[in-house]
Design an enzyme around this catalytic site. Structure first.
Site, PDB file in Angstrom:
ATOM      1  N   TYR A   1       0.803  -1.214   0.000  1.00 39.66           N
ATOM      2  CA  TYR A   1       0.000   0.000   0.000  1.00 39.66           C
ATOM      3  C   TYR A   1       0.845   1.276   0.000  1.00 39.66           C
ATOM      4  CZ  TYR A   1      -4.161  -2.812   1.028  1.00 39.66           C
ATOM      5  OH  TYR A   1      -5.191  -3.710   0.967  1.00 39.66           O
TER       6      TYR A   1
ATOM      7  N   LYS B   1       2.544 -15.738   3.753  1.00 45.74           N
ATOM      8  CA  LYS B   1       2.608 -16.638   2.594  1.00 45.74           C
ATOM      9  C   LYS B   1       4.082 -16.973   2.346  1.00 45.74           C
ATOM     10  CE  LYS B   1       0.454 -18.945  -0.640  1.00 45.74           C
ATOM     11  NZ  LYS B   1      -0.156 -20.222  -0.243  1.00 45.74           N
TER      12      LYS B   1
ATOM     13  N   ASP C   1      -3.815 -18.374   3.053  1.00 52.98           N
ATOM     14  CA  ASP C   1      -4.937 -19.043   2.386  1.00 52.98           C
ATOM     15  C   ASP C   1      -5.529 -20.138   3.268  1.00 52.98           C
ATOM     16  OD1 ASP C   1      -2.483 -20.309   2.099  1.00 52.98           O
ATOM     17  OD2 ASP C   1      -2.871 -21.046   0.078  1.00 52.98           O
TER      18      ASP C   1
ATOM     19  N   ASP D   1      -5.976  -6.720   5.478  1.00 50.91           N
ATOM     20  CA  ASP D   1      -7.140  -6.094   4.860  1.00 50.91           C
ATOM     21  C   ASP D   1      -8.139  -7.156   4.410  1.00 50.91           C
ATOM     22  OD1 ASP D   1      -8.783  -4.161   3.838  1.00 50.91           O
ATOM     23  OD2 ASP D   1      -7.448  -3.530   2.236  1.00 50.91           O
TER      24      ASP D   1
ATOM     25  N   ASP E   1     -12.091  -8.517   6.299  1.00 50.26           N
ATOM     26  CA  ASP E   1     -13.390  -8.587   5.633  1.00 50.26           C
ATOM     27  C   ASP E   1     -13.968  -9.998   5.707  1.00 50.26           C
ATOM     28  OD1 ASP E   1     -12.981  -5.949   5.028  1.00 50.26           O
ATOM     29  OD2 ASP E   1     -13.488  -6.129   2.911  1.00 50.26           O
TER      30      ASP E   1
END
Length: 354
Positions: free
Chosen positions: A135, A186, A219, A243, A247
């Site tokens: 970001y 990851k 994941d 982020d 959600d």
């Protein structure tokens, strides 16, 4: 306590108005001195003047207030979201608000898509690194608009940035009686950044012997968060992974209408915002859920050391949800203003009955 309000775009002004109503009501009930000032920052001002975050406004927000409460940013009239980047990311980066804390708590089993879960089964803190990662805006494009177009986005991870947010996650776990911190990464694919995060996570975590720790690929964690949400207490992640996971977690408790957040630096400034966006499609229709903004106001009170006032706001929200006094996204029939008013009224009635 001085609070700057940035209502922003879309449904932002509507939900901030209800958060303000609740803050005023709880301040009266608990004898808090509270001053609030509204800043004209958002798409309307940008389209009117070309200003996003003028230096004089930034300096006042930085130096003149104990907290900032932001509604939402984003407007289809500004397709590149230039104003949103300058205001939201500008405040996060320039104030070095490196922790983004997003609490996720199930208030009622009817609002979860999961079966056989109760309020105690989904109750976690998601700690997102807030000033690095993907970001930062580093990168670029070559041969734009051609078949050979190339786009590069740089993922920035520094030892300093990773260590401080990991430490903040363990400190939050200890302060709030949580038993375990989970790192989302990851590392099997992102070898360099992954190795840094894992090494720092182990080094910092070893200093918190009273708190368990584990590292999981993001994941697999996303799937397990849906299958076994009660396993998780505190999750710490990079900017992008945090982020996304926040959600996912919000979807387990009824959606973004119940998702508060705070951007902060321990011992420094704080910017409070509901996780949801500006939802321009329902702006002005009195259908937006104000509870995320009101729960964000509770975070603001808690962060300022007013725990009893914060608990009163959350108790009023819990009671409103249990009574079905909600907006349509949660199965209720109330509009934004009425839903906010019911919460404010409950705070006043709780205080009168004490």
């Amino acid at each position: 306590m001085r609070v700057a309000l940035i209502p922003g775009d879309g449904i932002g002004p509507e939900v901030v108005a209800e958060a303000r109503r609740v803050l005023e009501r709880v301040a009266t009930a608990h004898g808090l001195e509270l001053e609030m000032e509204t800043f004209d920052l958002g798409a309307d001002r940008y389209l009117r003047t070309g200003d996003t975050l003028p230096e004089r406004d930034f300096e006042r927000l930085r130096d003149g207030f104990d907290a900032i409460l932001l509604g939402a940013l984003g407007d289809p009239r500004v397709p590149d979201n230039a104003h949103a980047r300058d205001i939201l990311l500008g405040l996060r980066f320039r104030l070095d608000l490196y922790v983004n804390l997003r609490p996720v708590r199930l208030l009622h089993p009817d609002h979860s898509p999961l079966r056989d879960v109760g309020p105690g089964d989904v109750d976690l803190l998601l700690v997102r690194e807030n000033t690095e990662g993907l970001y930062t805006g580093l990168g670029g494009t070559l041969r734009g608009g051609t078949p050979q177009e190339l786009a590069v986005e740089e993922d920035v991870n520094t030892r300093h940035g990773v260590e401080r947010v990991v430490r903040a996650a363990f400190e939050l776990a200890r302060a709030r009686g949580r038993s375990r911190v989970t790192l989302a990464d990851k590392a099997n694919a992102m070898r360099h950044a992954g190795a840094l995060w894992r090494r720092v996570f182990e080094e910092v975590g070893s200093g918190y012997g009273d708190i368990g720790r584990e590292a999981r690929y993001v994941d697999a964690l996303a799937m397990d968060l849906i299958l076994h949400p009660s396993r998780y207490d505190v999750i710490v992640a990079s900017n992008l992974f945090g982020d996304i996971l926040s959600d996912v977690a919000a979807g387990l408790v009824g959606g973004l209408g119940l998702a508060p957040s705070v951007n902060y630096a321990p011992g420094g400034g704080a910017l409070f915002e509901p996780v949801h966006g500006s939802a321009p499609d329902i702006a002005g229709t009195d259908r937006a859920n104000p509870f995320a903004a009101i729960l964000t106001a509770a975070l603001l009170l808690e962060h300022a050391g007013h725990q009893a006032a914060a608990d009163a706001v959350r108790t009023a929200i819990d009671a409103a949800v249990a009574a079905g006094e909600t907006t349509p996204d949660l199965g209720g029939r109330l509009g934004t203003r009425d839903a906010g008013e019911r919460v404010a009224d409950r705070i006043a009635s709780f205080h009168e009955s004490e």
